[in-house]
Design a protein around this motif. Structure first.
Motif, PDB file in Angstrom:
ATOM      1  N   TYR A   1      -0.207 -50.197 -47.076  1.00 46.69           N
ATOM      2  CA  TYR A   1       1.187 -50.489 -46.731  1.00 46.69           C
ATOM      3  C   TYR A   1       2.054 -49.267 -47.014  1.00 46.69           C
ATOM      4  O   TYR A   1       2.876 -48.869 -46.177  1.00 46.69           O
ATOM      5  CB  TYR A   1       1.684 -51.688 -47.539  1.00 46.69           C
ATOM      6  N   GLU A   2       1.879 -48.663 -48.183  1.00 41.74           N
ATOM      7  CA  GLU A   2       2.656 -47.477 -48.517  1.00 41.74           C
ATOM      8  C   GLU A   2       2.366 -46.349 -47.536  1.00 41.74           C
ATOM      9  O   GLU A   2       3.271 -45.627 -47.111  1.00 41.74           O
ATOM     10  CB  GLU A   2       2.349 -47.019 -49.939  1.00 41.74           C
ATOM     11  N   SER A   3       1.101 -46.191 -47.162  1.00 39.70           N
ATOM     12  CA  SER A   3       0.731 -45.165 -46.189  1.00 39.70           C
ATOM     13  C   SER A   3       1.421 -45.403 -44.859  1.00 39.70           C
ATOM     14  O   SER A   3       1.943 -44.472 -44.238  1.00 39.70           O
ATOM     15  CB  SER A   3      -0.789 -45.155 -46.000  1.00 39.70           C
ATOM     16  N   ASP A   4       1.444 -46.659 -44.417  1.00 37.58           N
ATOM     17  CA  ASP A   4       2.099 -46.991 -43.153  1.00 37.58           C
ATOM     18  C   ASP A   4       3.593 -46.674 -43.211  1.00 37.58           C
ATOM     19  O   ASP A   4       4.165 -46.156 -42.247  1.00 37.58           O
ATOM     20  CB  ASP A   4       1.894 -48.477 -42.827  1.00 37.58           C
ATOM     21  N   ILE A   5       4.230 -46.996 -44.351  1.00 32.67           N
ATOM     22  CA  ILE A   5       5.658 -46.721 -44.509  1.00 32.67           C
ATOM     23  C   ILE A   5       5.915 -45.231 -44.412  1.00 32.67           C
ATOM     24  O   ILE A   5       6.825 -44.774 -43.702  1.00 32.67           O
ATOM     25  CB  ILE A   5       6.178 -47.260 -45.852  1.00 32.67           C
TER      26      ILE A   5
END
Length: 232
Positions: free
Chosen positions: A170-174
């Motif tokens: 999720y953090e990577s996607d953000i």
């Protein structure tokens, strides 16, 4: 206004508003990314740990901010957030603006420090779906590295399907979305701190503030006896 309008949004407590805020707003305007800059004065930000009694009353902060930007035709100081339910999350403010102005293209303006903390904001993915981020500062490699996790980092925390791996993905996607939806604008930062100003006011060091506060803002502070509590 027409359906093609581009609006910049710049939020903060402005406690008090100072010439550093003015300088960064002028940098946003010089970018010509949008036609108007809306200054959103926040009643009580949910992300700040400081207690609400460290804030001057909202009405006073709003009045001072209007004084500080009164001569800039492209700036509109807004009290919108005071009409919204708490907590005053950025996403909710953006959604309220979008509801009233569905055709506007929105740009959310911030400093480099806010960019680094952006992934911890309330629902950052939804914010990025609504706006383009505009960051005042020169884009250096470290900024881009912070926004773009490496493939190794995104796969390094446990087996697929674990809570850790889901959070990392999720953090990577953000951060990937941030890389795609962030524009840097030239800005020479000004070393002015609202907290430092409040301490100087509490100590009665008015003369030190003539170089960092708009004269009408300084007069307003004195007239309304703001920031005299030394515990601020």
């Amino acid at each position: 206004m027409t359906g093609s309008d581009r609006i910049g949004l710049f939020g903060g407590t402005f406690n008090p508003v100072h010439l550093g805020h003015r300088a960064i707003a002028e940098s946003f305007l010089r970018s010509r990314l949008f036609q108007e800059l809306w200054i959103l004065v926040t009643p009580d930000p949910p992300h700040k740990a400081s207690s609400s009694d460290a804030l001057a009353p909202f009405a006073d902060r709003l009045a001072m901010t209007k004084l500080a930007f009164a001569d800039l035709d492209q700036v509109r100081v807004s009290e919108l957030e005071a009409t919204l339910d708490r907590p005053h999350y950025t996403l909710r403010t953006i959604q309220a603006i979008r509801q009233n102005h569905p055709a506007f293209r929105l740009f959310y303006c911030m400093g480099e420090d806010s960019l680094q903390s952006f992934p911890t904001w309330y629902k950052p993915k939804q914010i990025l779906e609504e706006v383009t981020l505009v960051v005042a500062g020169r884009p250096v490699e470290s900024d881009r590295e912070e926004m773009n996790l490496s493939e190794d980092a995104s796969s390094a925390s446990g087996t697929s399907g674990s809570l850790d791996s889901q959070e990392t993905q999720y953090e990577s996607d953000i951060r990937k979305m941030m890389l795609e939806k962030t524009v840097f604008v030239d800005h020479d930062s000004v070393d002015i701190s609202s907290s430092r100003i409040r301490k100087q006011l509490a100590q009665g060091r008015i003369g030190d503030l003539e170089q960092v506060l708009h004269p009408e803002v300084l007069f307003y502070i004195q007239e309304h006896a703001l920031y005299r509590d030394e515990t601020i």
